[in-house]
Scaffold this motif. Sequence first.
Motif, mmCIF file in Angstrom:
data_model
loop_
_atom_site.group_PDB
_atom_site.id
_atom_site.type_symbol
_atom_site.label_atom_id
_atom_site.label_comp_id
_atom_site.label_asym_id
_atom_site.label_seq_id
_atom_site.Cartn_x
_atom_site.Cartn_y
_atom_site.Cartn_z
ATOM 1 N N ALA A 225 0.813 -1.231 0.000
ATOM 2 C CA ALA A 225 0.000 0.000 0.000
ATOM 3 C C ALA A 225 0.843 1.275 0.000
ATOM 4 O O ALA A 225 0.299 2.380 0.003
ATOM 5 C CB ALA A 225 -0.925 -0.013 1.209
ATOM 6 N N ILE A 226 2.177 1.113 -0.005
ATOM 7 C CA ILE A 226 3.035 2.299 0.131
ATOM 8 C C ILE A 226 2.803 3.315 -0.991
ATOM 9 O O ILE A 226 2.712 4.521 -0.754
ATOM 10 C CB ILE A 226 4.523 1.888 0.216
ATOM 11 C CG1 ILE A 226 4.779 1.266 1.592
ATOM 12 C CG2 ILE A 226 5.440 3.099 0.028
ATOM 13 C CD1 ILE A 226 6.147 0.688 1.759
ATOM 14 N N GLU A 227 2.651 2.800 -2.187
ATOM 15 C CA GLU A 227 2.478 3.722 -3.305
ATOM 16 C C GLU A 227 1.200 4.551 -3.141
ATOM 17 O O GLU A 227 1.205 5.768 -3.287
ATOM 18 C CB GLU A 227 2.434 2.933 -4.613
ATOM 19 C CG GLU A 227 2.820 3.784 -5.800
ATOM 20 C CD GLU A 227 2.791 2.978 -7.096
ATOM 21 O OE1 GLU A 227 3.287 1.838 -7.093
ATOM 22 O OE2 GLU A 227 2.251 3.500 -8.084
ATOM 23 N N ARG A 228 0.113 3.869 -2.773
ATOM 24 C CA ARG A 228 -1.186 4.541 -2.574
ATOM 25 C C ARG A 228 -1.078 5.571 -1.434
ATOM 26 O O ARG A 228 -1.528 6.711 -1.559
ATOM 27 C CB ARG A 228 -2.229 3.459 -2.255
ATOM 28 C CG ARG A 228 -3.608 3.975 -1.953
ATOM 29 C CD ARG A 228 -4.380 4.379 -3.212
ATOM 30 N NE ARG A 228 -5.554 5.167 -2.849
ATOM 31 C CZ ARG A 228 -5.670 6.476 -3.045
ATOM 32 N NH1 ARG A 228 -4.693 7.164 -3.611
ATOM 33 N NH2 ARG A 228 -6.775 7.112 -2.689
ATOM 34 N N VAL A 229 -0.467 5.176 -0.320
ATOM 35 C CA VAL A 229 -0.325 6.065 0.838
ATOM 36 C C VAL A 229 0.504 7.299 0.461
ATOM 37 O O VAL A 229 0.182 8.430 0.832
ATOM 38 C CB VAL A 229 0.304 5.298 2.029
ATOM 39 C CG1 VAL A 229 0.866 6.249 3.078
ATOM 40 C CG2 VAL A 229 -0.732 4.371 2.660
ATOM 41 N N THR A 230 1.561 7.096 -0.300
ATOM 42 C CA THR A 230 2.415 8.197 -0.728
ATOM 43 C C THR A 230 1.634 9.210 -1.565
ATOM 44 O O THR A 230 1.816 10.410 -1.448
ATOM 45 C CB THR A 230 3.602 7.645 -1.553
ATOM 46 O OG1 THR A 230 4.260 6.673 -0.757
ATOM 47 C CG2 THR A 230 4.584 8.742 -1.916
ATOM 48 N N GLU A 231 0.725 8.689 -2.390
ATOM 49 C CA GLU A 231 -0.099 9.591 -3.207
ATOM 50 C C GLU A 231 -1.040 10.437 -2.347
ATOM 51 O O GLU A 231 -1.302 11.590 -2.656
ATOM 52 C CB GLU A 231 -0.963 8.773 -4.186
ATOM 53 C CG GLU A 231 -0.219 8.275 -5.401
ATOM 54 C CD GLU A 231 -1.019 7.185 -6.145
ATOM 55 O OE1 GLU A 231 -0.412 6.530 -7.006
ATOM 56 O OE2 GLU A 231 -2.220 6.983 -5.819
ATOM 57 N N ILE A 232 -1.525 9.842 -1.257
ATOM 58 C CA ILE A 232 -2.501 10.539 -0.407
ATOM 59 C C ILE A 232 -1.837 11.613 0.444
ATOM 60 O O ILE A 232 -2.402 12.680 0.666
ATOM 61 C CB ILE A 232 -3.236 9.526 0.518
ATOM 62 C CG1 ILE A 232 -4.038 8.527 -0.316
ATOM 63 C CG2 ILE A 232 -4.136 10.242 1.502
ATOM 64 C CD1 ILE A 232 -4.474 7.300 0.467
ATOM 65 N N LEU A 233 -0.622 11.331 0.920
ATOM 66 C CA LEU A 233 0.039 12.245 1.853
ATOM 67 C C LEU A 233 0.347 13.587 1.192
ATOM 68 O O LEU A 233 1.021 13.641 0.170
ATOM 69 C CB LEU A 233 1.349 11.631 2.363
ATOM 70 C CG LEU A 233 1.219 10.569 3.439
ATOM 71 C CD1 LEU A 233 2.591 9.965 3.720
ATOM 72 C CD2 LEU A 233 0.619 11.147 4.711
ATOM 73 N N PRO A 234 -0.122 14.697 1.799
ATOM 74 C CA PRO A 234 0.138 16.013 1.217
ATOM 75 C C PRO A 234 1.512 16.532 1.657
ATOM 76 O O PRO A 234 1.647 17.638 2.136
ATOM 77 C CB PRO A 234 -0.981 16.871 1.818
ATOM 78 C CG PRO A 234 -1.289 16.226 3.135
ATOM 79 C CD PRO A 234 -0.942 14.771 3.010
ATOM 80 N N GLY A 235 2.529 15.698 1.501
ATOM 81 C CA GLY A 235 3.846 16.019 2.053
ATOM 82 C C GLY A 235 4.582 17.095 1.293
ATOM 83 O O GLY A 235 4.182 17.513 0.217
#
Length: 286
Positions: A225-235
């Motif tokens: 899920a790392i790729e999906r989580v990275t997309e969500i994070l407004p980092g």
Amino acid sequence: MSKRLRLAIQSSGRLSDSTTELLSAIGIRISRPDRKLRMVSEHFALEVLFVRDDDIPGYVADGVADVGIVGENVVLEKNPDVRVLDRLGFARCRLSIALPKADPYSGPKDLEGKHIATSYPGLLGRYFEQQGVNVTIHEISGSVEIAPGIGLADGICDIVSSGSTLISNGLKEVETVLQSEAVLIASQELDPELAALLDTLRFRIQSVLKAGKHRYILMNVPNTAIERVTEILPGMRAPTVMPLATEGWSSVHSVIPENTFWDVIDSLKEAGAEGMLVIPIEKMVL
Ligand code: PRP
Ligand code: ZN
């Protein structure tokens, strides 16, 4: 001898605690054992002057101080020849018109012909000019809120922060003239040595203000899920991903704007993130 930047701050009042906190966060400890009016900082080429907030714009305009921290309301009222450099995000308040609680009110026209007491005749005068309403403004320098109660005026225009001063004097807020917060102001011209000190001061203040607006977030995420989580994070940058001892899982760290956490938390959970921690950041140097 090298120069010191002279900073004027409020000696006591609504701004002084937060100002002291901000200075402490940038490494300038304020200690005034005998309520001295001046203090020299040991860690920064700075001299702090403790004065009435109303005097700060004038001191900076006249060069008695090089910089000042003061409410924007005071700056706009005095209209001094200074530079307003940064909004500091604390001592938020509004300049408002208030009337006795029982008075009917439907709009600025209802104030036609009234007597209003205030310490802000400049700002209030401009407001009524824009509204095309004629009032008599009484300038008084303190305890404005008691004016209607003692028959000195029909209403008042004063700073409102929590609103408790109005309530305890039987008044209700009817119009907002101005929104305000603390600002950093500086003299129009500073010699290069002082200008460099001011840049350092602003850089440090910005680091603290940015930190206050961000949070450090960490969570456990299945590797799938790392790729999906990275997309969500407004980092600000790509997140840091570190393997966990548990096979197939990683710890994901990122910095997010403080006000976005609740917007993304559900999507992060749906994507498979667990054990989220949100941590305050003390300073952020970019
Ligand atoms: C303002 C204003 C009220 C109080 C309102 O004074 O004159 O007395 O704050 O705050 P509240 O809505 O939280 O009750 P200020 O601190 O600006 O002091 P000064 O006018 O003496 O500088
Ligand atoms: Zn004041």
